[in-house]
Design an enzyme around this catalytic site. Structure first.
Site, mmCIF file in Angstrom:
data_model
loop_
_atom_site.group_PDB
_atom_site.id
_atom_site.type_symbol
_atom_site.label_atom_id
_atom_site.label_comp_id
_atom_site.label_asym_id
_atom_site.label_seq_id
_atom_site.Cartn_x
_atom_site.Cartn_y
_atom_site.Cartn_z
ATOM 1 N N ARG A 243 15.388 5.640 18.996
ATOM 2 C CA ARG A 243 13.986 5.959 18.690
ATOM 3 C C ARG A 243 13.838 6.383 17.227
ATOM 4 O O ARG A 243 12.900 5.984 16.529
ATOM 5 C CB ARG A 243 13.485 7.061 19.616
ATOM 6 C CG ARG A 243 13.236 6.617 21.041
ATOM 7 C CD ARG A 243 12.509 7.676 21.835
ATOM 8 N NE ARG A 243 13.389 8.583 22.536
ATOM 9 C CZ ARG A 243 13.674 8.515 23.832
ATOM 10 N NH1 ARG A 243 13.183 7.539 24.557
ATOM 11 N NH2 ARG A 243 14.449 9.411 24.399
ATOM 12 N N PHE B 221 6.758 -1.177 27.977
ATOM 13 C CA PHE B 221 7.501 -0.303 28.895
ATOM 14 C C PHE B 221 7.643 1.075 28.236
ATOM 15 O O PHE B 221 8.717 1.659 28.164
ATOM 16 C CB PHE B 221 8.885 -0.872 29.228
ATOM 17 C CG PHE B 221 8.880 -2.307 29.678
ATOM 18 C CD1 PHE B 221 8.599 -2.630 30.995
ATOM 19 C CD2 PHE B 221 9.138 -3.340 28.782
ATOM 20 C CE1 PHE B 221 8.590 -3.962 31.427
ATOM 21 C CE2 PHE B 221 9.132 -4.665 29.194
ATOM 22 C CZ PHE B 221 8.862 -4.978 30.510
ATOM 23 N N ASP C 264 2.385 0.261 29.799
ATOM 24 C CA ASP C 264 3.263 0.622 30.908
ATOM 25 C C ASP C 264 2.486 0.444 32.206
ATOM 26 O O ASP C 264 1.257 0.582 32.224
ATOM 27 C CB ASP C 264 3.750 2.072 30.777
ATOM 28 C CG ASP C 264 5.007 2.340 31.599
ATOM 29 O OD1 ASP C 264 6.113 2.335 31.019
ATOM 30 O OD2 ASP C 264 4.888 2.552 32.816
ATOM 31 N N SER C 265 3.210 0.150 33.283
ATOM 32 C CA SER C 265 2.542 -0.050 34.576
ATOM 33 C C SER C 265 2.239 1.264 35.289
ATOM 34 O O SER C 265 1.470 1.288 36.260
ATOM 35 C CB SER C 265 3.410 -0.925 35.479
ATOM 36 O OG SER C 265 4.659 -0.283 35.726
ATOM 37 N N ASP D 70 11.601 -2.544 25.930
ATOM 38 C CA ASP D 70 12.623 -1.700 26.554
ATOM 39 C C ASP D 70 12.427 -1.720 28.075
ATOM 40 O O ASP D 70 12.009 -0.726 28.673
ATOM 41 C CB ASP D 70 12.534 -0.272 26.006
ATOM 42 C CG ASP D 70 13.659 0.614 26.491
ATOM 43 O OD1 ASP D 70 14.690 0.081 26.927
ATOM 44 O OD2 ASP D 70 13.507 1.849 26.447
ATOM 45 N N CYS E 95 19.305 -2.470 29.528
ATOM 46 C CA CYS E 95 20.089 -1.374 30.099
ATOM 47 C C CYS E 95 20.883 -1.856 31.313
ATOM 48 O O CYS E 95 21.360 -1.049 32.115
ATOM 49 C CB CYS E 95 19.201 -0.194 30.472
ATOM 50 S SG CYS E 95 17.952 -0.575 31.728
#
Length: 394
Positions: free
Chosen positions: A210, A226, A248-249, A298, A338
């Protein structure tokens, strides 16, 4: 103690200090161990190999934790391991950062235990039946070593099902964390939700990335996909990005992001939050002709196992293809995976396919990885799960 004897030729990985023994490698089980019991593991010729946790439900039948036969796996042993792990992270903590991972499972010789520090609270994930058996001892040791306000059990990962363990989510000791707990990372404040948030409450594995990426966002139009509670978005705001769109959801994640903007007294007019499926929103941006200077991708774990690799590769390729099409010429794409099953070479190949489909020339200008509190044991390369690339899209 129950003794496990491996098939001939199956001792090589254990001799090389790899912590996993698969069920197909077992030749004899001398006794009837319960799931989570510590057993002694021997080679076919009866040479002692290691102590480990047994689990008859799991494809990983034994998780090795100690290679010295003279050691006794008791509370003192766990205390020593925890003290070593905690001491190795002290350099990370400061008045600007009060959150990090204190214990990282196999990397710290405690397979199935994750401990994250969030200000004065601890969040535990217990992913193996062996650690589940000694959970009370672990809590007692952590209380004595760290004197937290509370210790919260966040053992809600699907991995527990492979060990025959139920999902757990609740207070283990002390005070319940507040609904929104304030923590600091690199001088930026975050309200996080341990009980209802994703993973153990916060993605501290992106701490370094970040900060690095923020240095490229000054004066730029940024799209953070995300975004969760806003790690990349907030760092970009701190570095004077001209505008940020966070997608984002999760409504809870975006509400937390809004609180975090206010908490840091950032200019809220610079940030727009969109609750949507990311792939759908990227297509909407493409249809409207909107472009960005910096895009961050991400996503969650697309490949939880090697069996999901082909499907995950297609998902990563399509996601990155869409991202490349939404960049100004010479713009930057920060893309991450990831998924432990996707190694860095495979990830680069996927990016190459995405660039080909997008009709773009792409340069890799930086490679991202997980930070020091998520170390990788040289004998356990599977612990290297987070990888990322900073791309210039021409």
């Amino acid at each position: 103690m129950v003794e496990i004897v491996l098939k001939k030729g199956k001792e090589k990985a254990a001799l090389q200090r790899h912590p996993w023994v698969f069920s197909g490698a077992l030749d004899k089980v001398k006794g009837k161990p319960e799931d989570g019991d510590v057993v002694k593991v021997f080679a076919f010729d009866n040479e002692f190999l290691a102590y480990g946790y047994f689990n008859g439900n799991s494809r990983v039948a034994v998780r090795l934790l100690e290679w010295d036969e003279n050691q006794i796996i008791n509370k003192e042993w766990y205390q020593n391991r925890l003290q070593q792990a905690i001491a190795s992270r002290q350099f990370i903590l400061s008045d600007k950062t009060d959150t990090c991972r204190l214990v990282f499972s196999e990397a710290d010789f405690l397979p199935g235990l994750i401990v994250d520090k969030y200000a004065n609270f601890l969040s535990l994930q217990i992913l193996s039946s062996g650690i589940e058996q000694v959970k009370n001892d672990i809590v007692e040791i952590l209380k004595a070593e760290l004197n937290p306000k509370g210790i919260f059990d966040k053992s809600d990962a699907t991995a527990r099902g492979h060990e025959g363990l139920p999902i757990e989510n609740g207070l283990l000791w002390g005070e319940n964390p507040p609904e929104f707990l304030e923590v600091k990372e690199n001088g930026i404040a975050y309200n996080i939700n341990i009980a209802e948030g994703q993973k153990s409450g916060f993605y501290c594995d992106q701490r370094d990335n970040r900060k690095i990426l923020a240095s490229y966002t000054k004066g730029k139009k940024v799209l953070d996909c995300f975004s969760y509670s806003g790690g990349f978005s907030l760092n970009s705001l701190a570095n004077n990005a001209s505008s940020i769109t966070s997608v984002d959801s999760s409504g809870l994640a975006l509400e937390t992001l809004k609180q975090n903007v206010e908490l840091n007294k950032f200019d809220s007019t610079k940030i727009t939050s969109i609750q949507s499926d990311v792939n759908k929103q990227l297509r909407t941006f493409k249809e409207s002709g909107e472009l960005f200077d910096v895009i961050i991708l991400d996503p969650p774990k697309y490949a939880p196992s090697r069996s999901a690799l082909d499907r995950a590769a297609r998902a990563y390729k399509d996601l990155n293809r869409l991202g490349m099409l939404l960049l100004e010429k010479g713009g930057l794409l920060a893309t991450f995976s990831c998924s432990g099953a996707v190694d860095i070479d495979t990830f680069k190949q996927i990016i190459a396919w995405a660039a080909l489909d997008a009709g773009k020339e792409v340069q890799i200008i930086k490679q991202f990885c997980q930070p020091e509190d998520h170390p990788v044991r040289i004998s356990f390369p599977e612990g290297e799960y987070l990888k990322g690339l900073l791309l210039r899209v021409l």
